[in-house]
Design a protein around this motif. Structure first.
Motif, mmCIF file in Angstrom:
data_model
loop_
_atom_site.group_PDB
_atom_site.id
_atom_site.type_symbol
_atom_site.label_atom_id
_atom_site.label_comp_id
_atom_site.label_asym_id
_atom_site.label_seq_id
_atom_site.Cartn_x
_atom_site.Cartn_y
_atom_site.Cartn_z
ATOM 1 N N LEU A 447 1.087 -1.373 0.048
ATOM 2 C CA LEU A 447 0.056 0.006 0.066
ATOM 3 C C LEU A 447 0.865 1.352 -0.081
ATOM 4 C CD1 LEU A 447 -2.488 -0.963 2.650
ATOM 5 C CD2 LEU A 447 -3.159 -0.964 0.274
ATOM 6 N N MET A 448 0.250 2.517 -0.123
ATOM 7 C CA MET A 448 0.880 3.651 -0.013
ATOM 8 C C MET A 448 0.018 4.486 1.062
ATOM 9 S SD MET A 448 1.258 5.022 -4.203
ATOM 10 C CE MET A 448 2.378 4.129 -5.126
ATOM 11 N N PHE A 484 4.265 -7.664 3.759
ATOM 12 C CA PHE A 484 3.754 -6.284 3.492
ATOM 13 C C PHE A 484 4.972 -5.276 3.339
ATOM 14 C CE2 PHE A 484 2.345 -2.372 5.253
ATOM 15 C CZ PHE A 484 1.192 -2.002 4.300
ATOM 16 N N LEU A 485 4.630 -4.600 2.307
ATOM 17 C CA LEU A 485 5.679 -3.407 2.193
ATOM 18 C C LEU A 485 4.660 -2.335 2.002
ATOM 19 C CD1 LEU A 485 8.330 -4.639 -0.533
ATOM 20 C CD2 LEU A 485 8.523 -4.363 2.006
ATOM 21 N N LEU A 486 5.193 -1.165 2.627
ATOM 22 C CA LEU A 486 4.616 0.273 2.348
ATOM 23 C C LEU A 486 5.605 0.727 1.285
ATOM 24 C CD1 LEU A 486 3.901 2.033 5.526
ATOM 25 C CD2 LEU A 486 2.342 1.720 3.692
ATOM 26 N N CYS A 487 5.021 0.598 0.013
ATOM 27 C CA CYS A 487 6.181 0.998 -1.252
ATOM 28 C C CYS A 487 6.235 2.746 -0.883
ATOM 29 C CB CYS A 487 5.548 0.665 -2.481
ATOM 30 S SG CYS A 487 3.937 1.368 -3.035
ATOM 31 N N GLU A 488 5.436 3.653 -0.437
ATOM 32 C CA GLU A 488 5.267 4.702 -0.422
ATOM 33 C C GLU A 488 4.820 5.282 0.925
ATOM 34 O OE1 GLU A 488 4.020 7.546 -3.423
ATOM 35 O OE2 GLU A 488 5.052 6.182 -5.000
ATOM 36 N N VAL A 518 10.145 5.730 2.231
ATOM 37 C CA VAL A 518 9.730 7.146 2.375
ATOM 38 C C VAL A 518 9.841 7.681 0.902
ATOM 39 C CG1 VAL A 518 10.524 9.289 3.320
ATOM 40 C CG2 VAL A 518 10.780 7.211 4.703
ATOM 41 N N TRP A 519 8.642 8.322 0.904
ATOM 42 C CA TRP A 519 8.566 9.394 -0.307
ATOM 43 C C TRP A 519 9.137 10.825 0.066
ATOM 44 C CZ3 TRP A 519 7.849 8.170 -5.421
ATOM 45 C CH2 TRP A 519 7.771 8.981 -6.370
ATOM 46 N N GLU A 520 10.313 11.108 -0.483
ATOM 47 C CA GLU A 520 11.066 10.723 -1.447
ATOM 48 C C GLU A 520 12.462 11.252 -0.935
ATOM 49 O OE1 GLU A 520 11.494 11.849 -5.494
ATOM 50 O OE2 GLU A 520 9.974 13.392 -5.186
ATOM 51 N N ALA A 932 0.274 14.710 5.322
ATOM 52 C CA ALA A 932 -0.842 14.706 5.064
ATOM 53 C C ALA A 932 -0.830 15.554 3.599
ATOM 54 C CB ALA A 932 -1.742 15.493 5.759
ATOM 55 N N SER A 933 0.531 16.043 3.207
ATOM 56 C CA SER A 933 0.638 16.656 1.875
ATOM 57 C C SER A 933 0.500 15.461 0.832
ATOM 58 C CB SER A 933 1.981 16.916 1.685
ATOM 59 O OG SER A 933 3.109 15.983 2.313
ATOM 60 N N CYS A 934 0.645 14.359 1.168
ATOM 61 C CA CYS A 934 0.190 13.006 0.618
ATOM 62 C C CYS A 934 0.188 11.734 1.346
ATOM 63 C CB CYS A 934 1.024 12.554 -0.775
ATOM 64 S SG CYS A 934 0.272 11.281 -1.787
ATOM 65 N N GLY A 935 -0.841 11.899 2.479
ATOM 66 C CA GLY A 935 -0.721 10.681 3.374
ATOM 67 C C GLY A 935 -1.610 11.218 4.508
#
Length: 964
Positions: A447-448, A484-488, A518-520, A932-935
């Motif tokens: 998931l992201m 499980f991986l948090l790809c972002e 972590v992005w990015e 929260a800018s993307c999450g």
């Protein structure tokens, strides 16, 4: 027939994809100064530059590799999800900037021309190539190599290489990867000798059995090449034969052991470096050499502030050194294969790599995914071609442990084709793809930007089934068995990300959670200068590009010039591979490495009394095996007069390829004695009115507003309640998730103060105010209670919310004041040396620090709240005299030469103009950062909810000469 740049062919005239390697055959690097001409359209570009004569008009010089838009030819364009052209696949606009590149080169003496190959490492987005007027072919797939047979077209002496590059093509629909659209020949161009009887391709299979320590070795080649590994006694191993080696040292990202080998035919010799390792998914876990991994990863785009994606080997090495020095152990190559030299460096220095295919169709989200190439059989050849070229190029890298089918392209039949081909070609690596939530083509549940609570549920295997598998018991059973991986996760945009420590605690608590990325890694800003020469970094829209994604490309752990941000410093602390716990006189060490013991580290300790070192020394550093723990005795510590803090550091004991001896890998700090409790002194003076003033000890207040005007010789304004901060990128959020928008709607950026009463008396001064925004009934009632205690002035603040605050958090809660401009230095005892916020403070230690006011600022590419120092016991603001502030309890502070409104209004740091005073905030609390800018936003415990609050501060004006 559509033109080649609009058809669905991946290319014409190309040689089959193969492994990237260098050999002793001739290699001519064609990098350098080429001629270049830009035409506004593809159809209107003349073909007058192919032959040996002078090219047509309009050519200028251009370096290759490069992007022409970074050299004055057109405009860089940044979009996040939206395509910068109409969604009309596979067509592109008539206005399709087309760059013609021309180079005259000479063959070296003795060059073996027959069989020569022309190799392009990366061209964005589609190109056609001619050699001496002969068309060799075309290619799409910007971040992948393309090779063409060149021998028949080569001539002795001068040769003319002509390359036409189109900015837009049908391939652009597969390259919507949240990045700058940067056309050009941005990776190297080389001419390669291919001797008869040479080696075209090979696939090395070097496995490791952790139970026996044995290695297995086999090489598949397209030529009768023999493999020699001198260090292992392997000589002339023929292709296809598997050799069992009784004992080898395995390759891991922590211990990147490689063996030099030669693969040779009578005509050619290739030098390569073997890494023995076996990747598997067993028992629902990703394992290397039988050991489960915890990926402490980052997503990495290729970016340079001056050269775009045309990165030098030195820059690639700098990236990896920075990552290793900040405890990063994994990279996801978002969202395309990197320059091949980067993977060579990952092999050498040690890094787990998820190699991602050059596929993203995110822009189709704006068409409801209608026409998405991922689900259209007509696009299958182009997608499969990209997967093949990645796998074949990178298959011999031990660092590459996972293939990723692409990113954010929804789902469709073509991903099944990619997965089937890849599993057949390379069954030794698992596959990743996140956006098909059936996970039928992925070996990971991924998931992201999942919130921490959801990640913890997944770790406990208590998550709800996604709709895609809920109705299919077999598919759901498979998904639940996947690692499980948090790809972002943890969007590192601006000030942040928050909650890194919470995510890491979840990863370490549940084996199923094998980490994330972590992005990015880097802010994608371009270096520019104002008219008066001041440097700043540009983002979307700064070049007049439209549509654009604004500053959403400024979301990295390092600034565009690769200066680490506070977020990277926090990540290093959270990712540290050694845990330390103090219990009595025993220090417990837990080794969080998967493969390395602790023998490469040395331990030291320092005892500080009120921030001043008073004792220290070394500690025994046992060779604790990976995943194990051990205790070491601590020496008897001397007593401290004030607050005592013990800091234990783990440093490299010897030079490593990625850092010198003495580099700090991990640290922990332990309180060993509290600060002595100070008995509250009774007030030493009462308050009295004198005209328009109120006098209290050495302080002077405004009799109408109750604001402090002077403290001894110091003239100041304030303090008074302040709840506003310049919103961070994470405050601004994405879409509906914007606490900054809620703050503005509630008027928190324009709070007004009304004085209700100013009450001097024998015990001091009380000031009652109501703080509220125009148009709203909600308010904060504030009582300031001032009292004099010798040379100190005490302020007790009582805040009581009034009205319907509902679920609206406060940005900050504290008081703000203004000092004269001459105050330019701060010394403090608290967390530092860098900034810290409620959910991003692990990297800040408690100590005694000092800084210029300029040094307190974090120069985020987009100005926003920054520079907060946390858990401060006392701070001194220094100028002609000193203002010393002490907390009854801890407080935080910021000090800057511009207001929060100035920060809020600035688009770049060069927009900030220093004012004629110093603005200081003394905070009781701050709202968390989140991502929260993307999450998700801050965790509940890091939200600053309005509530009845009391805090107190002590102020002293001290002479400058006693500083020290």
């Amino acid at each position: 027939m559509p033109p080649y740049y609009e058809d669905l062919s991946p290319g014409t005239g190309r040689r089959p994809p193969r492994a990237a390697f260098a050999s002793d055959a001739g290699r001519l690097d064609l990098s350098g100064t080429w001629l270049f001409r830009l035409s506004p359209t593809a159809e209107g570009a003349p073909l007058d530059f192919l032959g040996p004569g002078d090219p047509g008009p309009g050519f200028t010089e251009l370096p290759v590799p490069s992007h022409w838009v970074l050299h004055g030819h057109g405009t860089p364009r940044y979009t996040n999800t939206a395509y910068p052209f109409p969604i009309d696949p596979p067509h592109v606009p008539d206005e399709n900037p087309t760059g013609d590149h021309r180079l005259v080169f000479h063959l070296p003496a003795g060059w073996r021309g027959p069989g020569s190959v022309l190799r392009f490492e990366g061209v964005d987005s589609c190109f056609r190539v001619w050699l001496n007027g002969r068309s060799l072919g075309t290619s799409k797939g910007s971040r992948l190599p393309a090779e063409f047979d060149a021998g028949a077209a080569l001539r002795p002496g001068a040769n003319v290489l002509a390359v036409r590059v189109h900015r837009w093509s049908s391939g652009s629909y597969l390259e919507d990867q949240d990045m700058w659209w940067l056309p050009g020949i941005f990776r190297e161009v080389t001419l390669l000798e291919r001797p008869e009887g040479g080696i075209g391709d090979f696939f090395v299979h070097a496995g490791f059995d952790p139970t026996t320590g044995r290695g297995t070795l086999r090489v598949d080649t397209d030529a009768p090449a023999l493999l020699t590994v001198p260090e292992l006694g392997v000589a002339d191993l023929p292709p296809g034969r598997e050799l069992v080696l009784p004992a080898v040292e395995p390759w891991t990202a922590e211990t990147p052991r490689r063996y030099e080998a030669r693969l040779a035919t009578p005509a050619e010799c290739v030098t390569l470096h073997l890494g023995f390792r076996t990747v598997s998914i067993e028992g629902g876990l990703l394992r290397v050499n039988g050991t489960p991994l915890l990926l402490r990863g980052v997503n990495r785009h290729e970016h340079d502030p001056d050269h775009g994606r045309a990165l030098s080997p030195a820059t690639m090495r700098e990236d990896l050194l920075l990552m290793k020095r900040h405890n990063v152990n994994a990279v996801r190559t978002s969202h395309y294969p990197p320059h091949p030299a980067f993977l060579d460096l990952c092999d050498e220095l040690g890094m787990w790599v998820v190699d991602e295919c050059d596929i993203e169709t995110h822009g189709f989200i704006h068409a409801g995914w209608r026409g998405n190439p991922a689900d259209d059989p007509a696009w299958e050849p182009m997608l499969l071609d990209r997967m093949r070229r990645m796998v074949e190029r990178d298959k011999n890298h031990p660092s590459v442990i996972v293939w990723s089918l692409g990113n954010e392209s929804h789902h469709g039949r073509n991903f099944g084709v990619l997965a089937e081909w890849t599993r057949a070609r390379d069954p030794g690596r698992p596959l990743h793809y996140e956006r098909d939530r059936s996970y039928r083509h992925s070996d990971f549940y991924s998931l992201m930007y999942a919130p921490v609570a959801e990640v913890e549920r997944i770790g406990r295997r208590e998550e709800e089934a996604p709709p895609e598998t809920a109705g299919d018991p077999a598919l759901e059973e498979r998904r639940r068995a996947l690692p499980f991986l948090l790809c972002e996760y943890a969007h590192a945009m601006g000030n942040g990300p928050g909650s890194l420590a919470a995510y890491q605690r979840a990863f370490e608590a549940h084996p199923r959670l094998q980490g994330g990325f972590v992005w990015e890694w880097i802010d994608h800003g371009f270096r520019r200068r104002t008219a008066d020469g001041r440097e700043y970094f540009a983002y979307g829209g700064d070049f007049g590009d439209h549509p654009h994604g604004g500053n959403f490309c400024i979301d990295g752990l390092v600034f565009p010039d690769r200066t680490p941000s506070p977020g990277l410093t926090e990540l290093k602390k959270v990712f540290q591979p050694l845990a330390m716990e103090l219990s009595g006189d025993r220090l417990r060490l837990t080794n969080r490495h998967a493969f390395a013991d602790l023998s490469h580290l040395r331990l030291s300790w320092t005892l500080e009394d009120e921030g001043v070192p008073v004792a220290g020394g070394g500690l025994p550093a046992p060779a604790v095996p990976p995943g194990q723990a051990a205790e070491v005795p601590m020496p008897r510590l001397p007593a401290t007069a004030g607050e005592g803090l013990l800091t234990v550091r783990a440093e490299l004991a010897a030079d490593q390829p990625w850092a010198p001896a003495g580099h700090e890998v991990a640290w922990e700090q332990f309180p060993v004695s509290p600060a002595p409790a100070a008995a509250p002194a009774p007030p030493s003076a009462g308050a009295r009115r004198r005209g328009g003033e109120v006098l209290l000890g050495g302080a002077v207040f405004d009799a109408r507003t109750g604001l402090l005007r002077a403290l001894g010789p110091l003239r100041l304004r304030g303090p008074r309640l302040d709840v506003w901060r310049a919103p961070t990128d994470n405050d601004r959020g994405m879409g509906p998730h914007s606490v900054a928008r809620d703050w503005r709607r509630a008027g928190l950026d324009r709070m007004e103060h009304r004085t209700e009463a100013v009450e001097p008396g024998p015990g001091g001064l009380r000031v009652h105010t109501r703080v509220a925004a125009a148009g709203f009934e909600r308010a904060l009632r504030v009582r300031y209670s001032w009292s004099a205690h010798g040379d100190a002035l005490r302020l007790a603040v009582h805040v009581l919310p009034e009205g319907p605050w509902e679920e609206l958090p406060l940005p900050r809660l504290g008081v703000g004041l203004e000092l004269p401009a001459e105050f330019g230095h701060v010394r403090w005892f608290g967390r530092g040396p860098g900034e810290a916020y409620p959910d991003s403070s692990k990297a800040a230690r408690v100590g005694l620090f000092d800084s210029s006011v300029a040094g307190l600022q974090t120069p985020y590419v987009v100005p926003q709240e920054n520079g907060h120092r946390a858990e401060v016991r006392w701070a001194e603001f220094r100028g002609p005299c000193r203002l010393r502030v002490e907390g009854e309890g801890h407080f935080g502070f910021t000090a800057r030469r511009w207001t929060a409104a100035d920060l809020d209004a600035a688009a770049h740091p060069t927009d900030l103009v220093e004012r004629d005073r110093l603005f200081v905030n003394l905070d009781h609390a701050q709202h968390g950062l989140g991502s929260a800018s993307c999450g998700p936003g801050p965790l509940p415990e890091h939200r600053l909810e309005p509530a009845e609050t009391r805090f107190a501060l002590l102020f002293r004006a001290l002479p400058a000469e006693s500083a020290g």
